[in-house]
Design an enzyme around this catalytic site. Structure first.
Site, PDB file in Angstrom:
ATOM      1  N   ASP A 269      -3.735  -1.127 -16.989  1.00 32.80           N
ATOM      2  CA  ASP A 269      -4.366  -2.418 -16.726  1.00 32.80           C
ATOM      3  C   ASP A 269      -5.874  -2.224 -16.942  1.00 32.80           C
ATOM      4  O   ASP A 269      -6.371  -1.085 -16.980  1.00 32.80           O
ATOM      5  CB  ASP A 269      -4.063  -2.914 -15.305  1.00 32.80           C
ATOM      6  CG  ASP A 269      -4.347  -4.411 -15.176  1.00 32.80           C
ATOM      7  OD1 ASP A 269      -5.015  -4.983 -16.059  1.00 32.80           O
ATOM      8  OD2 ASP A 269      -3.922  -5.015 -14.177  1.00 32.80           O
ATOM      9  N   TRP A 270      -6.590  -3.308 -17.049  1.00 32.14           N
ATOM     10  CA  TRP A 270      -8.006  -3.236 -17.449  1.00 32.14           C
ATOM     11  C   TRP A 270      -8.833  -2.433 -16.428  1.00 32.14           C
ATOM     12  O   TRP A 270      -8.980  -2.833 -15.272  1.00 32.14           O
ATOM     13  CB  TRP A 270      -8.539  -4.652 -17.656  1.00 32.14           C
ATOM     14  CG  TRP A 270      -8.456  -5.099 -19.095  1.00 32.14           C
ATOM     15  CD1 TRP A 270      -9.445  -5.725 -19.790  1.00 32.14           C
ATOM     16  CD2 TRP A 270      -7.378  -4.946 -20.033  1.00 32.14           C
ATOM     17  NE1 TRP A 270      -9.036  -5.953 -21.099  1.00 32.14           N
ATOM     18  CE2 TRP A 270      -7.783  -5.478 -21.278  1.00 32.14           C
ATOM     19  CE3 TRP A 270      -6.100  -4.368 -19.966  1.00 32.14           C
ATOM     20  CZ2 TRP A 270      -6.978  -5.477 -22.421  1.00 32.14           C
ATOM     21  CZ3 TRP A 270      -5.293  -4.369 -21.106  1.00 32.14           C
ATOM     22  CH2 TRP A 270      -5.747  -4.927 -22.301  1.00 32.14           C
TER      23      TRP A 270
END
Ligand code: BGC
Length: 725
Positions: free
Chosen positions: A237-238
Site C-alpha cells: 500500500d502507498w
C-alpha cells in the site's frame, strides 16, 4: 489513442526472461519501485514503457489526488452499494466501466477491488468494501476482477489482510486467530486469486499477528503463491512498511510510491553485499513484466488523460444504483402516488447535498452531481409545488436551517420526503466514525418530523450502518448507500416507482453499538486490534448469540412479492469429491416486475455448538445466492451450487498436543482412545460427518425452507485443489 490489440499474443515466459536479463542490476531494481506517486520506471531502449496505476474502486481517478486539477471520471456506486445488489453481472459491468475509464486515463493497473470485511460499523472505509460476509464479498470481488481484467486492465485486490480499522492503521497489529483468518478474512482474497485469477495484490498497512504483511513469507509465498497459485505481483500500500531482505524473501514485488525506501537502490545494495541473490530480483522483475504484458501494457503508447462522459455509462450507473437501493420498511406508502399531491415538502441536508461516494483514495471527480431536490423538481414539473428545508446546517446548504423551520415546512404538505445521511467527510479513509448516530443532530430532526408527519418517507444516504432508532415510527425507509453519480436519479426512480428497489442488505443493521461483534475490541489499544469475536462476524454473531438486530443481513423489500417454492436437491447426500445442486422455484406473485434474491445458508450438525471432539461453528453461514428478475406471474428455477468447501471448517495443527501427551502418565487417558479429530496434525479444510441443514430464504432471518443433507467427512483434509465455489 493506441491501445492493446487483444488478439495479439502475450509474450512467452522465455521472452520475458530475455527481457529481464537485458536489464542491468540497477535497472531491475528500479522496476521494483515507483518513479512518482503512480508510475513505474520505463526503459525505452528495451521498449518497456512506464505503467501508470490509478485508484479505484468507484471510479478511475487518474493522475492526482488534488481535486482542482483532476480529470473527471464516471463515479460508479461504492462498495456497500455494489454489495447490496447481490448481483455478479451488475458488478462485472460496473467494474468494466471503471476499467475503460482507466485506459482513457492512460492507466493499466486499477487499485481495486477493496475486499476487507465490515467487522465493525464505525470503520471509516466500510463504504468501500462489499459486505460483512466473505462469500458475498468473494463472489462479487471475483466479478469485479473479471470486469476489469477482461478490459485489459490489471485488477489489484486489496488490502491483504486484516485491514478493518483506520485508527493507527500503519502501526496496529490485527490479532486474528487462524480459523477466523482462513474462514473469514482470507476467503475473499482466495476467491479473487483462485476463481478470478487476479493479477495484482496490495498488502495492508497494518501488521497481522505482529508482522508487517510485506515481510510475511507465510502469508505471501506460503498461502498466496504456494497454496492458491497466485501468478501476479504483490505491491505495498502507498508508503506501507517493508524491510528489504525480509520482503524479498517473503514475496513482495513492488514498493509504491516513490521515493523508495525498502526497494530500488536498497536492493542493489543487498545483492552486492550478498544478502540477496540476483536471481531473486530476476523473479520479481519477471513477475512484474509478465503481468504488464498480460494486459498489453508493454506494447502501449502512453496516452494523455482525457475524460469521457458517455450516455450509456450514465444509464448503466443509474440502473446499478437503484439495484443497490434497499427498501427497509414500507407500509404501502411507496411507490409514491403523486396524483393529488399539491405540495411536496423535501427536508434534510442530503436532499440538496447528496453523498455519492466516500472520502479518501476512493474519491473521484464526477462529471456532474445532481441533487434529489433538483431531480424531483424536474420530474414533477409544475404539477406539484416543491418546498425544501435543510432542517440542520451543513456545508453548502443555505444557513435558515433549523429543525423548527423544517417541521413547519412539513405542516400542511401532502407528502414529506426526508433525506438524511453522512458524507465523504464522515465516512473516509484515515479515521473512523465515532458514533452510529447521524451527524449534526439529524436523528432529532427525523424524530421531530415523524411526530409531526408520521407518513413521511425517510431516505438514509450513508455508506455504512447508522443507528435508525426512530425507524418504528416511519411509514417507509430507504437505504441508498453512496450510489455514485446517478444516485439522485436512481432515488427518484425508486420513489416514483419507475425502478424496483433492487437491493438487499450486505451488512447487518445493528440495534446499538453495544451489540456489535467487535464492541470492546475496536479500534484497539496498545497497538493491537484483538479480533476477539473470532468467527462470529456480522449475522454469524447476532444469530449465534441470539441478539436482536434493527434489520437482518440479506433483508430488503420489493414493490412486488415472491413465493420461494420447495427446493429439490441433486442428491440427498454430499458424497466426497462431489458437488450438490439445489434447484429452487421462485414465482412473482405480485402485480409488477421485480427482483428477488434467493439466499442459501448452511447450518452445521447440532447447530455448531461446541462439544468435546467437535469444532465451534456459527449457527449458519451464507454459501450461495442468486438474484432473479421476474414479471408478474413468472416462475424461474434458480440453481444454487455447493461443494465440500461449503460444509467445511479450517482446522489448525495442534502442535502442542503430541508433546504434551508424551509427558502424561498413560493412566490419565482412562476414558479410552482420543479421537483423531480432537487434535489434528495436518492443517486444512475438514468436513464433519453428520446432518446439515440448508436454510433457503430471502434474508438470514426470513427462511422459507429448511432441507437436511447428510455429509460424510473424514480424518483427512479436503484436497488443497478444492476451491471455494
Ligand atoms: C490506500 C489505498 C490506495 C492508495 C493509493 C492508500 O492510502 O490505502 O487503498 O490505493 O492509498 O491512493
Amino acid at each position: 489513442m493506441q491501445t492493446h490489440d487483444p488478439s495479439a499474443d502475450v509474450r512467452t515466459s522465455r521472452e520475458i526472461a530475455r527481457l529481464t536479463s537485458a536489464l542491468s542490476l540497477e535497472e531491475k531494481a528500479a522496476l521494483t519501485v515507483g518513479i512518482d506517486t503512480w508510475r513505474t520506471a520505463s526503459f525505452p531502449r528495451l521498449g518497456i514503457p512506464s505503467v501508470k496505476t490509478t485508484d479505484g474502486p468507484n471510479g478511475a481517478r487518474g493522475d492526482t489526488l488534488d481535486h482542482s486539477s483532476v480529470t473527471p471520471s464516471v463515479c460508479i456506486p461504492s462498495g456497500t452499494a455494489l454489495g447490496a445488489t447481490w448481483d455478479t453481472t451488475v458488478v462485472e459491468q460496473a467494474s468494466a466501466v471503471v476499467a475503460r475509464q482507466a485506459i482513457e486515463k492512460g492507466c493499466r493497473v486499477l487499485l481495486a477491488p477493496t475486499v476487507n470485511l465490515h467487522r465493525h460499523p464505525l470503520w471509516g472505509r466500510n463504504f468501500e468494501c462489499f459486505s460483512e460476509d466473505p462469500v458475498l464479498t468473494g463472489k462479487l470481488a471475483s466479478a469485479y476482477i473479471e470486469g476489469v481484467q477482461n478490459n485489459d486492465v490489471v485488477a489489484t485486490i486489496k488490502h491483504f489482510v486484516g485491514n478493518e480499522v483506520e485508527h493507527e492503521r500503519n502501526t496496529c497489529s490485527s490479532e486474528i486467530d487462524e480459523r477466523a483468518l482462513r474462514e473469514l478474512y482470507l476467503l475473499p482474497f482466495e476467491y479473487g486469486v483462485r476463481n478470478a485469477h487476479v493479477l495484482a495484490l496490495m498488502t495492508s498497512y497494518n501488521r497481522v499477528n505482529g508482522h508487517y504483511v510485506p515481510n510475511d513469507a507465510r502469508l505471501l509465498d506460503g498461502i498466496l503463491r504456494e497454496e492458491w497459485g497466485f501468478a501476479g505481483f504483490v505491491m505495498t500500500d502507498w508508503s506501507g512498511i517493508a524491510d528489504t531482505v525480509e520482503a524479498v524473501n517473503a514475496g513482495l514485488d513492488l514498493e509504491m510510491p516513490a521515493p523508495a525506501r525498502a526497494y530500488g537502490a536498497a536492493l542493489v545494495g543487498a545483492v552486492r553485499s550478498g544478502q540477496l541473490d540476483e536471481a531473486q530480483l530476476d523473479k520479481i522483475v519477471h513477475r512484474i513484466l509478465t503481468v504488464f504484458d498480460r494486459v498489453g501494457a508493454l506494447d502501449e503508447v502512453p496516452v494523455e488523460e482525457h475524460p469521457e462522459d458517455r450516455e450509456q455509462d450514465r444509464a448503466f450507473v443509474r440502473r446499478a444504483a437503484s439495484d443497490g437501493i434497499v427498501l427497509l420498511a414500507n407500509d404501502g406508502l411507496l411507490p409514491l402516488e403523486t396524483t393529488g399531491v399539491g405540495r411536496l415538502a423535501i427536508i434534510g441536508p442530503n436532499a440538496e447535498r447528496l453523498a455519492i461516494m466516500g472520502g479518501g483514495s476512493a474519491r473521484v471527480l464526477p462529471h456532474y452531481v445532481l441533487s434529489p431536490v433538483t431531480v424531483l423538481r424536474e420530474r414533477l414539473g409544475d404539477a406539484v409545488e416543491i418546498t425544501y428545508a435543510p432542517g440542520v446546517a451543513s456545508d453548502g446548504v443555505a444557513n435558515e436551517a433549523s429543525i423548527e423551520a423544517a417541521v413547519k415546512s412539513a405542516e400542511g404538505a401532502d407528502a414529506v420526503i426526508i433525506i438524511v445521511g453522512t458524507d465523504d467527510l464522515w465516512e473516509s479513509e484515515g479515521y473512523d466514525r465515532e458514533t452510529l448516530e447521524l451527524p449534526r443532530n439529524q436523528d432529532e430532526l427525523v424524530r421531530r418530523l415523524l411526530l409531526a408527519h408520521p407518513r413521511s418517507v425517510v431516505i438514509v444516504n450513508s455508506g455504512s450502518p447508522v443507528s435508525l432508532d426512530w425507524v418504528e415510527s416511519a411509514a417507509a425507509v430507504i437505504q441508498t448507500w453512496f450510489g455514485g453519480q446517478e444516485l439522485a436519479n436512481a432515488i427518484v426512480d425508486v420513489l416514483l416507482g419507475d425502478s424496483e428497489p433492487g437491493g438487499r442488505l450486505p451488512t447487518t443493521l445493528p440495534m446499538c453499538l453495544e451489540h456489535t461483534p467487535a464492541f470492546g475490541n475496536f479500534p484497539g489499544e496498545s497497538s493491537k486490534v484483538r479480533y476477539g469475536e473470532s468467527l462470529l462476524v456480522g449475522y454469524r454473531w447476532y444469530e449465534t448469540r441470539r441478539l436482536p438486530v434493527r434489520f437482518p443481513f440479506g433483508h430488503g423489500l420489493s414493490y412486488t412479492s415472491f413465493e420461494i417454492g420447495a427446493p429439490s436437491l441433486s442428491a440427498p447426500k454430499l458424497e466426497p469429491g462431489c458437488n450438490l445442486s439445489i434447484e429452487v422455484p421462485v414465482t412473482n406473485i405480485g402485480g409488477r416486475r421485480g427482483a428477488e434474491v434467493v439466499q442459501l445458508y448452511v447450518a452445521p450438525p447440532e447447530g455448531g455448538r461446541s462439544r468435546p471432539g467437535g469444532r465451534f461453528r456459527p449457527v449458519k453461514e451464507l454459501r450461495a445466492f442468486a438474484k432473479v428478475w421476474l414479471d408478474p406471474g413468472e416462475t424461474m428455477i434458480v440453481s444454487l451450487e455447493l461443494n465440500e468447501r461449503s460444509f467445511a471448517y479450517y482446522d489448525v495443527v495442534d502442535t502442542d498436543w503430541l508433546t504434551l501427551v508424551d509427558r502424561m502418565p498413560k493412566t490419565v487417558f482412562h476414558h479410552g482412545p482420543v479421537p483423531a479429530s480432537l487434535h489434528r496434525s495436518q492443517p486444512g479444510w475438514y468436513v464433519d460427518s453428520g446432518t446439515y441443514e440448508l436454510h433457503i430464504g430471502r434474508s438470514s432471518a426470513d427462511i422459507s425452507h429448511v432441507v437436511n443433507v447428510e455429509a460424510t467427512g473424514g480424518d483427512s483434509p479436503l484436497p488443497s485443489s478444492l476451491r471455494p465455489l
